[in-house]
Write a protein that holds these residues in place. Structure first.
Motif, PDB file in Angstrom:
ATOM      1  N   ARG A 100       0.712  -1.186   0.073  1.00  0.00           N
ATOM      2  CA  ARG A 100      -0.120   0.037   0.024  1.00  0.00           C
ATOM      3  C   ARG A 100       0.786   1.348   0.086  1.00  0.00           C
ATOM      4  NH1 ARG A 100      -3.596  -2.836  -1.708  1.00  0.00           N
ATOM      5  NH2 ARG A 100      -4.907  -4.092  -0.494  1.00  0.00           N
ATOM      6  N   PRO A 101       0.508   2.315  -0.470  1.00  0.00           N
ATOM      7  CA  PRO A 101       1.365   3.448  -0.776  1.00  0.00           C
ATOM      8  C   PRO A 101       1.165   4.104   0.898  1.00  0.00           C
ATOM      9  CG  PRO A 101      -0.998   4.045  -1.670  1.00  0.00           C
ATOM     10  CD  PRO A 101      -0.792   2.328  -1.468  1.00  0.00           C
ATOM     11  N   LYS A 102       2.394   4.874   1.189  1.00  0.00           N
ATOM     12  CA  LYS A 102       2.529   5.193   2.573  1.00  0.00           C
ATOM     13  C   LYS A 102       2.126   6.506   2.761  1.00  0.00           C
ATOM     14  CE  LYS A 102       6.816   2.732   3.250  1.00  0.00           C
ATOM     15  NZ  LYS A 102       8.428   2.741   3.308  1.00  0.00           N
ATOM     16  N   THR A 103       1.374   6.951   3.917  1.00  0.00           N
ATOM     17  CA  THR A 103       0.696   8.202   3.929  1.00  0.00           C
ATOM     18  C   THR A 103       1.761   9.115   4.731  1.00  0.00           C
ATOM     19  OG1 THR A 103      -0.409   7.393   6.029  1.00  0.00           O
ATOM     20  CG2 THR A 103      -1.583   7.191   3.937  1.00  0.00           C
ATOM     21  N   PHE A 104       1.566  10.320   4.528  1.00  0.00           N
ATOM     22  CA  PHE A 104       2.632  11.181   5.317  1.00  0.00           C
ATOM     23  C   PHE A 104       1.985  12.002   6.308  1.00  0.00           C
ATOM     24  CE2 PHE A 104       4.334  10.342   1.006  1.00  0.00           C
ATOM     25  CZ  PHE A 104       5.629   9.739   1.342  1.00  0.00           C
ATOM     26  N   ILE A 105       1.121  11.505   6.837  1.00  0.00           N
ATOM     27  CA  ILE A 105       0.441  12.175   7.836  1.00  0.00           C
ATOM     28  C   ILE A 105       1.327  12.004   9.237  1.00  0.00           C
ATOM     29  CG2 ILE A 105      -1.708  12.010   9.699  1.00  0.00           C
ATOM     30  CD1 ILE A 105      -3.125  10.662   7.416  1.00  0.00           C
ATOM     31  N   THR A 106       1.638  13.235   9.757  1.00  0.00           N
ATOM     32  CA  THR A 106       2.381  13.452  10.881  1.00  0.00           C
ATOM     33  C   THR A 106       1.447  13.309  12.387  1.00  0.00           C
ATOM     34  OG1 THR A 106       2.296  15.832  11.037  1.00  0.00           O
ATOM     35  CG2 THR A 106       4.153  14.645   9.703  1.00  0.00           C
ATOM     36  N   ARG A 107       1.790  12.111  13.189  1.00  0.00           N
ATOM     37  CA  ARG A 107       1.040  12.093  14.150  1.00  0.00           C
ATOM     38  C   ARG A 107       1.542  13.064  15.259  1.00  0.00           C
ATOM     39  NH1 ARG A 107      -1.393   6.264  14.190  1.00  0.00           N
ATOM     40  NH2 ARG A 107      -1.933   5.984  12.263  1.00  0.00           N
ATOM     41  N   GLN A 108       0.799  13.604  15.895  1.00  0.00           N
ATOM     42  CA  GLN A 108       0.943  14.792  17.248  1.00  0.00           C
ATOM     43  C   GLN A 108       1.187  14.003  18.426  1.00  0.00           C
ATOM     44  OE1 GLN A 108      -2.382  17.212  17.530  1.00  0.00           O
ATOM     45  NE2 GLN A 108      -1.830  18.308  15.448  1.00  0.00           N
ATOM     46  N   SER A 109       2.153  14.465  19.251  1.00  0.00           N
ATOM     47  CA  SER A 109       2.395  13.826  20.462  1.00  0.00           C
ATOM     48  C   SER A 109       1.137  13.813  21.284  1.00  0.00           C
ATOM     49  CB  SER A 109       3.599  14.403  21.100  1.00  0.00           C
ATOM     50  OG  SER A 109       3.191  15.606  21.428  1.00  0.00           O
ATOM     51  N   ASP A 110       1.237  12.998  22.337  1.00  0.00           N
ATOM     52  CA  ASP A 110       0.142  12.893  23.144  1.00  0.00           C
ATOM     53  C   ASP A 110      -0.168  14.290  23.981  1.00  0.00           C
ATOM     54  OD1 ASP A 110      -0.336  10.309  22.393  1.00  0.00           O
ATOM     55  OD2 ASP A 110       0.638   9.648  24.313  1.00  0.00           O
ATOM     56  N   GLN A 111       1.195  14.865  24.308  1.00  0.00           N
ATOM     57  CA  GLN A 111       0.793  15.968  24.894  1.00  0.00           C
ATOM     58  C   GLN A 111       0.171  17.340  24.257  1.00  0.00           C
ATOM     59  OE1 GLN A 111       4.445  17.898  26.133  1.00  0.00           O
ATOM     60  NE2 GLN A 111       3.665  19.218  27.560  1.00  0.00           N
ATOM     61  N   GLU A 112       0.566  17.191  22.754  1.00  0.00           N
ATOM     62  CA  GLU A 112      -0.290  18.374  21.944  1.00  0.00           C
ATOM     63  C   GLU A 112      -1.647  17.948  21.764  1.00  0.00           C
ATOM     64  OE1 GLU A 112       1.938  18.609  18.161  1.00  0.00           O
ATOM     65  OE2 GLU A 112       3.802  18.920  19.223  1.00  0.00           O
ATOM     66  N   VAL A 113      -1.910  16.592  21.809  1.00  0.00           N
ATOM     67  CA  VAL A 113      -3.451  16.106  21.580  1.00  0.00           C
ATOM     68  C   VAL A 113      -4.086  16.710  22.710  1.00  0.00           C
ATOM     69  CG1 VAL A 113      -4.866  14.304  21.490  1.00  0.00           C
ATOM     70  CG2 VAL A 113      -2.893  14.277  20.234  1.00  0.00           C
ATOM     71  N   LYS A 114      -3.647  16.507  24.070  1.00  0.00           N
ATOM     72  CA  LYS A 114      -4.547  16.942  25.280  1.00  0.00           C
ATOM     73  C   LYS A 114      -4.461  18.178  25.253  1.00  0.00           C
ATOM     74  CE  LYS A 114      -2.724  13.251  28.128  1.00  0.00           C
ATOM     75  NZ  LYS A 114      -1.860  12.784  29.102  1.00  0.00           N
ATOM     76  N   GLU A 115      -3.288  19.347  24.738  1.00  0.00           N
ATOM     77  CA  GLU A 115      -3.490  20.736  24.801  1.00  0.00           C
ATOM     78  C   GLU A 115      -4.681  21.149  23.714  1.00  0.00           C
ATOM     79  OE1 GLU A 115       0.161  22.347  23.768  1.00  0.00           O
ATOM     80  OE2 GLU A 115       1.162  21.625  25.958  1.00  0.00           O
ATOM     81  N   GLU A 116      -4.775  20.337  22.841  1.00  0.00           N
ATOM     82  CA  GLU A 116      -5.919  20.920  21.714  1.00  0.00           C
ATOM     83  C   GLU A 116      -7.226  20.752  22.312  1.00  0.00           C
ATOM     84  OE1 GLU A 116      -5.576  18.955  18.138  1.00  0.00           O
ATOM     85  OE2 GLU A 116      -3.538  19.620  17.639  1.00  0.00           O
ATOM     86  N   ARG A 117      -7.344  19.714  23.137  1.00  0.00           N
ATOM     87  CA  ARG A 117      -8.599  19.415  23.654  1.00  0.00           C
ATOM     88  C   ARG A 117      -9.260  20.411  24.756  1.00  0.00           C
ATOM     89  NH1 ARG A 117      -7.764  13.012  24.260  1.00  0.00           N
ATOM     90  NH2 ARG A 117      -7.711  12.667  22.294  1.00  0.00           N
ATOM     91  N   VAL A 118      -8.063  21.097  25.577  1.00  0.00           N
ATOM     92  CA  VAL A 118      -8.406  22.043  26.281  1.00  0.00           C
ATOM     93  C   VAL A 118      -8.652  23.306  25.910  1.00  0.00           C
ATOM     94  CG1 VAL A 118      -7.667  23.201  28.635  1.00  0.00           C
ATOM     95  CG2 VAL A 118      -7.439  20.783  28.353  1.00  0.00           C
ATOM     96  N   LEU A 119      -9.832  24.083  25.805  1.00  0.00           N
ATOM     97  CA  LEU A 119      -9.857  25.364  25.152  1.00  0.00           C
ATOM     98  C   LEU A 119      -9.433  26.477  26.279  1.00  0.00           C
ATOM     99  CD1 LEU A 119     -13.155  25.327  23.494  1.00  0.00           C
ATOM    100  CD2 LEU A 119     -10.840  25.236  22.436  1.00  0.00           C
ATOM    101  N   PRO A 120      -8.650  27.353  25.697  1.00  0.00           N
ATOM    102  CA  PRO A 120      -8.276  28.552  26.880  1.00  0.00           C
ATOM    103  C   PRO A 120      -9.662  29.101  27.228  1.00  0.00           C
ATOM    104  CG  PRO A 120      -7.660  28.926  24.631  1.00  0.00           C
ATOM    105  CD  PRO A 120      -8.101  27.761  24.542  1.00  0.00           C
ATOM    106  N   GLN A 121      -9.499  29.553  28.515  1.00  0.00           N
ATOM    107  CA  GLN A 121     -10.715  30.449  28.948  1.00  0.00           C
ATOM    108  C   GLN A 121     -10.579  31.659  29.221  1.00  0.00           C
ATOM    109  OE1 GLN A 121     -13.836  28.624  30.859  1.00  0.00           O
ATOM    110  NE2 GLN A 121     -13.533  26.781  29.884  1.00  0.00           N
ATOM    111  N   ALA A 122     -11.406  32.732  28.927  1.00  0.00           N
ATOM    112  CA  ALA A 122     -11.382  34.039  29.381  1.00  0.00           C
ATOM    113  C   ALA A 122     -11.524  34.257  30.400  1.00  0.00           C
ATOM    114  CB  ALA A 122     -12.236  34.736  28.237  1.00  0.00           C
ATOM    115  N   PRO A 123     -11.251  35.308  31.123  1.00  0.00           N
ATOM    116  CA  PRO A 123     -11.327  35.539  32.653  1.00  0.00           C
ATOM    117  C   PRO A 123     -12.944  35.407  33.222  1.00  0.00           C
ATOM    118  CG  PRO A 123     -10.068  37.330  31.479  1.00  0.00           C
ATOM    119  CD  PRO A 123     -10.416  36.425  30.498  1.00  0.00           C
TER     120      PRO A 123
END
Length: 125
Positions: free
Chosen positions: A68-91
Motif C-alpha cells: 500500500r502507498p505510505k501516507t505522510f500524516i504526521t502524528r502529534q504527540s500525546d501532550q499536543e493532543v491533550k492541549e488541543e482538547r482544552v480550550l483556553p478560558q477567558a477571565p
C-alpha cells in the motif's frame, strides 16, 4: 368558365386532401406489416462470461500482497493532543472558538507572560 374564390368551403379540395391522407395511412400500414413480417431477429449481445470463484480468490490474494502507498500524516504527540482538547478560558468564563491561529497566539501569549514574570522576579522591570 372561370371559378373565382368564394366565401364558403372548397369541398373538392377537402376531398382531395382527405383521399391523399387515406392513401398515406394505408401505405404506412402496409410498410409496417411488411417490416413486422420480415424483421430478422436481432441477436442479443453475448452474455458476459461468468467469473469463477477461483479467479476471484486469486485476485483477492494478489491484492493483499500489493504494498500500500505510505501516507505522510504526521502524528502529534500525546501532550499536543491533550492541549488541543482544552480550550483556553477567558477571565469571565467563556471559552474561545477553536482556531489554529488562535491556539498558537494563546501559547505565545502564555510564554511571553512567563518571560515578563521572570524579568519582574529579577527586578529588571
Amino acid at each position: 368558365n372561370m371559378k373565382l374564390g368564394g366565401l364558403g368551403p372548397d369541398y373538392e379540395a377537402i376531398k382531395e386532401k382527405k383521399q391523399k391522407l387515406k392513401l398515406q395511412k394505408e401505405y404506412s400500414r402496409q410498410i409496417n406489416e411488411y417490416n413486422m413480417k420480415n424483421i430478422i431477429v436481432v441477436q442479443r449481445l453475448p452474455a458476459k462470461p461468468q467469473v469463477s470463484s477461483v479467479t476471484r480468490q486469486k485476485a483477492l490474494e494478489y491484492a493483499k500482497k500489493i504494498p500500500r502507498p505510505k501516507t505522510f500524516i504526521t502524528r502529534q504527540s500525546d501532550q499536543e493532543v491533550k492541549e488541543e482538547r482544552v480550550l483556553p478560558q477567558a477571565p469571565n468564563g467563556t471559552s474561545f472558538p477553536q482556531i489554529p491561529s488562535l491556539e498558537s497566539l494563546w501559547s505565545r501569549h502564555e510564554k511571553e507572560k512567563e518571560v515578563v514574570a521572570a524579568f519582574k522576579a529579577l527586578h529588571i522591570l
